[in-house]
Scaffold this motif. Sequence first.
Motif, PDB file in Angstrom:
ATOM      1  N   GLN A  73      58.114  97.248  30.910  1.00 14.93           N
ATOM      2  CA  GLN A  73      58.606  96.072  31.616  1.00 14.93           C
ATOM      3  C   GLN A  73      59.248  96.453  32.950  1.00 14.93           C
ATOM      4  O   GLN A  73      59.042  95.775  33.963  1.00 14.93           O
ATOM      5  N   ALA A  74      60.009  97.543  32.951  1.00  9.63           N
ATOM      6  CA  ALA A  74      60.695  97.952  34.175  1.00  9.63           C
ATOM      7  C   ALA A  74      59.717  98.327  35.283  1.00  9.63           C
ATOM      8  O   ALA A  74      60.006  98.149  36.470  1.00  9.63           O
ATOM      9  N   PHE A  75      58.548  98.849  34.902  1.00 18.08           N
ATOM     10  CA  PHE A  75      57.564  99.303  35.886  1.00 18.08           C
ATOM     11  C   PHE A  75      56.421  98.300  36.092  1.00 18.08           C
ATOM     12  O   PHE A  75      55.526  98.550  36.898  1.00 18.08           O
ATOM     13  N   SER A  76      56.468  97.180  35.392  1.00 17.34           N
ATOM     14  CA  SER A  76      55.319  96.275  35.360  1.00 17.34           C
ATOM     15  C   SER A  76      54.951  95.692  36.720  1.00 17.34           C
ATOM     16  O   SER A  76      53.783  95.410  36.986  1.00 17.34           O
ATOM     17  N   ARG A  77      55.930  95.491  37.591  1.00 16.97           N
ATOM     18  CA  ARG A  77      55.662  94.856  38.882  1.00 16.97           C
ATOM     19  C   ARG A  77      55.357  95.855  39.997  1.00 16.97           C
ATOM     20  O   ARG A  77      55.047  95.464  41.120  1.00 16.97           O
ATOM     21  N   MET A  78      55.424  97.146  39.684  1.00 12.46           N
ATOM     22  CA  MET A  78      55.228  98.166  40.733  1.00 12.46           C
ATOM     23  C   MET A  78      53.743  98.457  40.931  1.00 12.46           C
ATOM     24  O   MET A  78      53.250  99.553  40.672  1.00 12.46           O
TER      25      MET A  78
END
Length: 507
Positions: free
Chosen positions: A259-264
């Motif tokens: 989730q923390a990296f999902s938008r990168m």
Amino acid sequence: MASASSTYQRRYDVFLSFRGEDTRNNFTAHLYEALCQKGINTFIDDHKLERGQVISPELFTAIENSLFSVVVLSQNYASSRWCLDELVKIVDCMKSRGQRVLPIFYNVDPSDVKKQRGIFGEALAKHDQESLENKGRMQSWKDALTQVANLSGWDSRNKYYVIEILDGCGFFSLSGIRALLDKSLITIGSNMLMMHDLIQEMGREIVRRLSLEEPGERNLLWFHEDIYDALKRNTASEKIEGIFLNLSHLEETLDFTAQAFSRMSKLRLLKVYNSEDTWRNFKDTSNKEKCRVNFSKDFKLCYDCLRCLYLHGYSFKSLPSDFNPKNLVELSMPYSHIQQLWKGIKVLEKLKFIDLSHSKYLIETPDFSGVTNLRWLVLEGCVPLRKVHSSLGDLKNLSSLNLKNCKMLKSLPISTCDLKSLEILILSGCSKFEEFPENFGSLEMLKELNADEIALTVLPSSFSFLRNLKVLSFSGCKGPPSTFWVLPRRISNPIGPILQLCQAYAL
């Protein structure tokens, strides 16, 4: 120094000190424009002082109220008394106020500045002859020049590595490096690129100001507090292109979740490293195996743009089955828990570097047949490694293979002899290594072979065909001496007219 700096009110971020006739309309003008475009509040003196004028108190005040001073040391810098007086004031603020000073040597030799030789020595000599007033200030001018020229703090990177990573990111590295050299923002020495740490600090400050309140909206994250904040609150955005996390600065565990990296979606560089590991002092590896990053079971990245993946202490047994970063240039996982890097064949045509050093659970290397452009393979300290995959020979571009201290490794596959580009082979500390492939001498580009403390007893007859070998070490080998340790006399062999390896064997 930093604490002293914080007690003074700062009106400017940067004070520019330069010789107008040298750089006002070229280098300094471009530098000033670039700083202003990035929101860096920069002081530049637009007035042209005539002979006989004195520097205004406002100018000294501007120096005192600046966080940085950038000194552009050009050929006629020391011919100006005003420049020299500015420099004395800058050095005084560096000592008394913690001001950070960045010298830029613009078409001048730093040693000439430091020792007041050449055009700098001539300029000071002329000042000395002009007036008694100048004589009284001469020593302070010289001291300031020496101290600024002595400023250090260089961050070195391997030149080839940098070029590969930059090219992999779509930059024109050679032309870019050339431009930075021309502007004296980087230097090259001993095949290394060097950049002053204050230039790095200024660059990081520029990036930080892109979004002061929300780190997740910047394109690069360096500071562990900002990284922790963005990942903990899941505010990392699609703007992030690079994350550089120094584990030695973390005080508590940080979760890496999907989730923390999902938008990168634009992430190109992810480096989770330990600065204590920089100098590769591996005498005590127990602390270096500890990692304050917790990789969740569902951890995954968007691979489309990824060029560099460096994960110290990666905790899984293998990479995800869908791991397929087509543009990846570097894959580094030192001190990982990897047992098998990947299953089957991964086609990664742009991959140049693999580093799995000190992965204490690695038993076998992966199939290399899909990474044929690999140039560097580091498996140092992978103690349980017993087998190197037979596809090793497919790595026609491999130039360096490091197997140091792979203590369970007994031999290399026959295909090793197909490594026509191999220049460096390190086997030192492979205490069970017993034999080279018979056609080992076909490694025609091999220049360095380090095989200290191995169990070898006999060299293959083809060994004498290693015509380009320059560095050879068999110190402390454990097997019994053999007549095969004496190589035949060959005029074309630059190792020497006769090579008595038995002498090295006995060391």
